[in-house]
Motif scaffolding. Structure first.
Motif, mmCIF file in Angstrom:
data_model
loop_
_atom_site.group_PDB
_atom_site.id
_atom_site.type_symbol
_atom_site.label_atom_id
_atom_site.label_comp_id
_atom_site.label_asym_id
_atom_site.label_seq_id
_atom_site.Cartn_x
_atom_site.Cartn_y
_atom_site.Cartn_z
ATOM 1 N N ALA A 460 0.728 -1.250 0.039
ATOM 2 C CA ALA A 460 0.145 0.152 -0.125
ATOM 3 C C ALA A 460 0.799 1.175 -0.093
ATOM 4 O O ALA A 460 2.143 1.145 0.541
ATOM 5 C CB ALA A 460 -0.796 0.043 1.174
ATOM 6 N N PRO A 461 0.297 2.294 -0.333
ATOM 7 C CA PRO A 461 1.059 3.637 -0.307
ATOM 8 C C PRO A 461 1.412 3.944 1.029
ATOM 9 O O PRO A 461 0.491 3.880 1.897
ATOM 10 C CB PRO A 461 0.293 4.607 -1.005
ATOM 11 C CG PRO A 461 -0.611 3.693 -1.854
ATOM 12 C CD PRO A 461 -0.830 2.611 -1.295
ATOM 13 N N PRO A 462 2.650 4.580 1.267
ATOM 14 C CA PRO A 462 2.997 4.917 2.627
ATOM 15 C C PRO A 462 1.841 5.747 3.244
ATOM 16 O O PRO A 462 1.324 6.702 2.373
ATOM 17 C CB PRO A 462 4.320 5.636 2.348
ATOM 18 C CG PRO A 462 4.881 5.314 1.273
ATOM 19 C CD PRO A 462 3.792 4.873 0.302
ATOM 20 N N ARG A 463 1.675 5.749 4.431
ATOM 21 C CA ARG A 463 0.755 6.773 5.380
ATOM 22 C C ARG A 463 -0.910 6.586 4.789
ATOM 23 O O ARG A 463 -1.443 7.659 4.635
ATOM 24 C CB ARG A 463 1.018 8.204 5.247
ATOM 25 C CG ARG A 463 2.633 8.396 5.556
ATOM 26 C CD ARG A 463 3.170 7.887 6.728
ATOM 27 N NE ARG A 463 2.619 7.946 8.075
ATOM 28 C CZ ARG A 463 2.262 7.174 9.048
ATOM 29 N NH1 ARG A 463 2.538 5.811 8.796
ATOM 30 N NH2 ARG A 463 1.588 7.490 10.034
ATOM 31 N N HIS A 479 0.155 3.407 27.304
ATOM 32 C CA HIS A 479 1.693 3.698 27.639
ATOM 33 C C HIS A 479 2.472 4.025 26.439
ATOM 34 O O HIS A 479 3.390 4.615 26.477
ATOM 35 C CB HIS A 479 2.356 2.896 28.361
ATOM 36 C CG HIS A 479 2.448 1.423 27.872
ATOM 37 N ND1 HIS A 479 1.263 0.584 27.669
ATOM 38 C CD2 HIS A 479 3.303 0.599 27.158
ATOM 39 C CE1 HIS A 479 1.700 -0.521 27.144
ATOM 40 N NE2 HIS A 479 2.741 -0.455 27.001
ATOM 41 N N LEU A 480 1.942 3.797 25.190
ATOM 42 C CA LEU A 480 2.607 3.998 23.955
ATOM 43 C C LEU A 480 1.937 5.355 23.463
ATOM 44 O O LEU A 480 0.712 5.549 23.108
ATOM 45 C CB LEU A 480 1.930 2.815 22.841
ATOM 46 C CG LEU A 480 2.373 2.976 21.300
ATOM 47 C CD1 LEU A 480 3.837 3.347 21.334
ATOM 48 C CD2 LEU A 480 1.523 2.083 20.594
ATOM 49 N N LYS A 481 3.012 6.353 23.233
ATOM 50 C CA LYS A 481 2.566 7.703 23.018
ATOM 51 C C LYS A 481 2.627 8.036 21.537
ATOM 52 O O LYS A 481 2.324 9.111 21.097
ATOM 53 C CB LYS A 481 3.615 8.644 23.727
ATOM 54 C CG LYS A 481 3.576 8.381 25.328
ATOM 55 C CD LYS A 481 2.116 8.310 26.012
ATOM 56 C CE LYS A 481 1.763 8.299 27.349
ATOM 57 N NZ LYS A 481 0.509 8.327 27.845
ATOM 58 N N TRP A 482 3.464 7.087 20.775
ATOM 59 C CA TRP A 482 3.370 7.478 19.348
ATOM 60 C C TRP A 482 3.949 6.297 18.557
ATOM 61 O O TRP A 482 4.935 5.478 19.213
ATOM 62 C CB TRP A 482 4.731 8.481 19.136
ATOM 63 C CG TRP A 482 4.977 8.749 17.649
ATOM 64 C CD1 TRP A 482 3.693 9.376 16.682
ATOM 65 C CD2 TRP A 482 6.160 8.780 16.917
ATOM 66 N NE1 TRP A 482 4.499 9.098 15.523
ATOM 67 C CE2 TRP A 482 5.896 8.981 15.694
ATOM 68 C CE3 TRP A 482 7.603 8.262 17.407
ATOM 69 C CZ2 TRP A 482 7.018 8.982 14.572
ATOM 70 C CZ3 TRP A 482 8.414 8.358 16.539
ATOM 71 C CH2 TRP A 482 8.208 8.746 15.119
ATOM 72 N N VAL A 483 3.474 5.910 17.467
ATOM 73 C CA VAL A 483 4.118 4.875 16.627
ATOM 74 C C VAL A 483 3.980 5.345 15.277
ATOM 75 O O VAL A 483 2.999 6.074 14.423
ATOM 76 C CB VAL A 483 3.326 3.522 17.084
ATOM 77 C CG1 VAL A 483 1.936 3.532 16.691
ATOM 78 C CG2 VAL A 483 4.056 2.382 16.138
ATOM 79 N N GLU A 484 5.007 5.018 14.324
ATOM 80 C CA GLU A 484 5.115 5.375 13.015
ATOM 81 C C GLU A 484 5.580 3.946 12.185
ATOM 82 O O GLU A 484 6.542 3.424 12.510
ATOM 83 C CB GLU A 484 5.846 6.461 12.487
ATOM 84 C CG GLU A 484 5.243 7.008 11.520
ATOM 85 C CD GLU A 484 5.954 6.583 10.000
ATOM 86 O OE1 GLU A 484 6.618 5.549 9.944
ATOM 87 O OE2 GLU A 484 6.049 7.413 9.043
ATOM 88 N N LEU A 485 4.582 3.370 11.303
ATOM 89 C CA LEU A 485 4.817 2.025 10.763
ATOM 90 C C LEU A 485 5.331 1.969 9.552
ATOM 91 O O LEU A 485 5.785 1.009 8.982
ATOM 92 C CB LEU A 485 3.634 1.217 10.862
ATOM 93 C CG LEU A 485 3.069 0.916 12.303
ATOM 94 C CD1 LEU A 485 1.686 0.124 12.063
ATOM 95 C CD2 LEU A 485 3.856 0.044 13.184
ATOM 96 N N ASP A 486 5.822 3.209 8.728
ATOM 97 C CA ASP A 486 6.125 3.121 7.355
ATOM 98 C C ASP A 486 7.553 3.633 6.910
ATOM 99 O O ASP A 486 8.053 3.296 5.974
ATOM 100 C CB ASP A 486 5.079 3.929 6.731
ATOM 101 C CG ASP A 486 3.840 3.330 6.487
ATOM 102 O OD1 ASP A 486 3.669 2.135 6.542
ATOM 103 O OD2 ASP A 486 2.814 4.126 6.270
ATOM 104 N N SER A 487 8.008 4.438 7.880
ATOM 105 C CA SER A 487 9.049 5.292 7.215
ATOM 106 C C SER A 487 10.411 4.696 7.890
ATOM 107 O O SER A 487 10.631 4.009 8.777
ATOM 108 C CB SER A 487 9.165 6.682 7.781
ATOM 109 O OG SER A 487 7.985 7.384 7.503
ATOM 110 N N HIS A 488 11.691 4.832 7.010
ATOM 111 C CA HIS A 488 12.906 4.331 7.297
ATOM 112 C C HIS A 488 13.721 5.656 7.531
ATOM 113 O O HIS A 488 13.408 6.733 7.351
ATOM 114 C CB HIS A 488 13.580 3.647 6.140
ATOM 115 C CG HIS A 488 12.615 2.571 5.432
ATOM 116 N ND1 HIS A 488 12.541 1.248 6.040
ATOM 117 C CD2 HIS A 488 11.702 2.628 4.627
ATOM 118 C CE1 HIS A 488 11.844 0.626 5.333
ATOM 119 N NE2 HIS A 488 11.249 1.140 4.398
#
Length: 533
Positions: A460-463, A479-488
């Motif tokens: 799929a396209p990023p984001r 307790h998870l304040k941020w997650v980003e699953l696509d970027s390198h």
């Protein structure tokens, strides 16, 4: 915050340092880097102490003395260490013998250096000089250090892209060291887990010769060579330095019998690793260790593959079995006792796999299956990733209880492995968070340099489809304040007495060595709070 173009690291560093009230000293310039025929794999340094640093190179004395060949003569390689890039103030000289028995690698521990100083080094063979490397010793153990800055990286798969993240870090002049959290290289054959530039040898690596060739290939990458020459590295292993999802007696990506014994494969992989990496190991080959940077920070690097029990698979009822360990009894005691006893302001933990508890929410199959593949859980769903500390909950509870019972402050886990970016407050009891909001640490997880993320796994396209997973993860895991699953990309950890700050930089295109990078996110941990801001 939205992405910010990263156009001038030195100016950014000075501005941020001024805001923090810290005078940041930039590094003396490093001469232009260019590999030479006899030093075609570059130079490197690592594991800085106040009075010592590990220096590394590999020589090719004859045309047939190729990595893994077992061919070529025994030769003597000279080295010089100086206070200046012109080598007018030489402080150490010597020579080292190397040959095919150690794959013509040279690794030495240079001592007698001054704390908190930049040094330049080079090697010479038959009148030909290596490229010049720049390194830096750690501050004196009791020194009051105004600030530290580390590049932090993980998961650099040759076949999945180019190492632009390394180039961006090398072009900065404000780092004290680079911390690599594992998966420095990958064991797969061409076209397996990545379809870009193919691996050498053209097969999955199994033998000592195979692992030597694979290490050599990675060290021909110009961006990797550039970053090794620019800064000392502090490195640990994860699984792909041997085989995927490794444990003490085997690995998911090893078939006993058909691929020989796992013990022999691991021994070969670790011999090549010790030969080719600028890492200081113990007399028993032990990699877990601790480095101190004045009174400001202590960095404990973990090895969570060599001693661990086999993963529980779908039998998650055994995840909290006290007879199972991710660290092994000796290493767990080393970590626990070191954190409790440390008088350093910040206790940093180089942690190859995620420490914080993570529940996996129910997701549509289109994204649930790739997410399960990425983090190592069955596609039909279990609430934990059993390859992380979630699969070894007794060890995690021992450590959390020790931090809470002894009121240990300012522990920060620096984590790789999972190819994606996360920021956690580590709760004393995840089920009660945020009702009590009692936390014992924070955890900052860096993205992969190149290895596949959710967008690549889904096609799929990023984001796009990842947004639903990110929202579900943060909703279920408070307790998870941020997650980003696509970027390198890479991260930069900035440490002062008052706070730790992590900046995440994301690449525009992992397939390009000249990819731009943007400052995508920043989190700060104020001293004494164990909270993310």
């Amino acid at each position: 915050m939205g992405p910010v173009p990263h156009t001038h690291p030195r100016r950014d560093a000075l501005k941020l340092g001024a805001i923090a009230g810290v005078a940041l000293l930039t590094a003396p310039a490093l001469p232009a880097f260019a590999a030479t025929p006899r030093f075609r794999h570059g130079v490197a340094s690592g594991d800085p102490l106040p009075d010592a640093v590990v220096l590394w190179t590999r020589v090719t004395p004859t045309d047939d003395a190729l990595p893994g060949s077992g061919l070529g003569p025994t030769v003597t390689v000279a080295h010089e260490v100086a206070e200046d890039a012109a080598f007018t103030r030489v402080v150490s000289t010597g020579s080292t013998t190397t040959g095919p028995d150690r794959d013509h690698t040279v690794k030495l521990d240079v001592t007698g250096l001054q704390p908190g100083r930049h040094y330049f080094y080079r090697f010479t063979l038959d009148g030909e000089r290596s490229p010049v490397g720049r390194t830096k010793t750690a501050p004196a153990t009791t020194a009051t250090v105004p600030g530290l800055r580390f590049g932090v990286v993980s998961c650099s798969n040759w076949q999945s892209g180019r190492f632009a993240a390394y180039r961006h870090l090398a072009e900065r002049d404000d780092l004290d060291a680079v911390v690599h959290l594992g998966d420095y290289l990958y064991e797969y054959g061409p076209g397996e887990f990545g379809s870009g530039r193919p691996h050498e040898p053209a097969r999955e690596v199994l033998s000592l010769a195979d692992y030597r060739v694979r290490h050599a290939q990675y060290k021909t990458d110009p961006e990797l060579q550039q970053l090794h020459a620019a800064y000392p590295w502090v490195i640990t292993i994860d699984d792909h330095e041997v085989a995927n999802d490794a444990w003490s007696g085997g690995a998911e990506n090893h078939t006993e019998g058909a691929e020989g014994s796992y013990a022999a494969r691991r021994a070969a992989a670790m011999q090549a690793y010790r030969e080719w990496m600028p890492v200081r190991t113990g007399p028993d080959g032990r990699i877990y260790r601790r480095l101190r940077f004045g009174t400001l920070a202590e960095l404990t690097m973990l090895d969570l593959r060599t001693y661990r029990s086999q993963q529980v698979g779908t039998d998650i009822g055994r995840a909290d079995d006290p007879d199972r360990s991710i660290a092994g009894a000796d290493q767990l005691a080393f970590l626990r006792d070191g954190l409790v006893a440390s008088d350093a302001r910040w206790k940093l933990v180089g942690n190859p796999v995620m420490f914080s508890p993570v529940l996996i929410p129910a997701l549509p199959q289109a994204i649930g299956r790739p997410l399960a593949e990425l983090i190592g859980v069955p596609a039909d769903g279990v609430p934990i990733n059993v390859d992380q500390w979630d699969g070894y909950q007794y060890d995690r509870r021992v450590l959390i209880d020790a931090l809470a019972r002894n009121n240990v402050q300012n522990t920060v886990f620096l984590t790789g492995d999972i190819h994606t970016s996360w920021a956690f407050e580590v709760p004393f009891d995840a089920a009660l968070y945020p009702i009590t909001r009692r936390t014992v640490a924070t955890e900052l997880v860096v993205p992969s340099v190149t290895s596949d993320n959710i967008d690549e796994l889904t096609g799929a396209p990023p984001r796009t489809v990842s947004l639903a997973a990110e929202a579900a993860l943060t909703t279920l895991n408070r307790h998870l304040k941020w997650v980003e699953l696509d970027s390198h990309g890479y991260s930069v950890l900035d440490v002062t007495a008052d706070r730790v700050r992590m900046d995440w930089y994301f690449l525009a295109d992992r397939s390009r060595a000249d990819s731009a990078a943007t400052l995508a996110r920043t989190f700060t941990v104020a001293a004494g709070t164990q909270r993310l801001r």
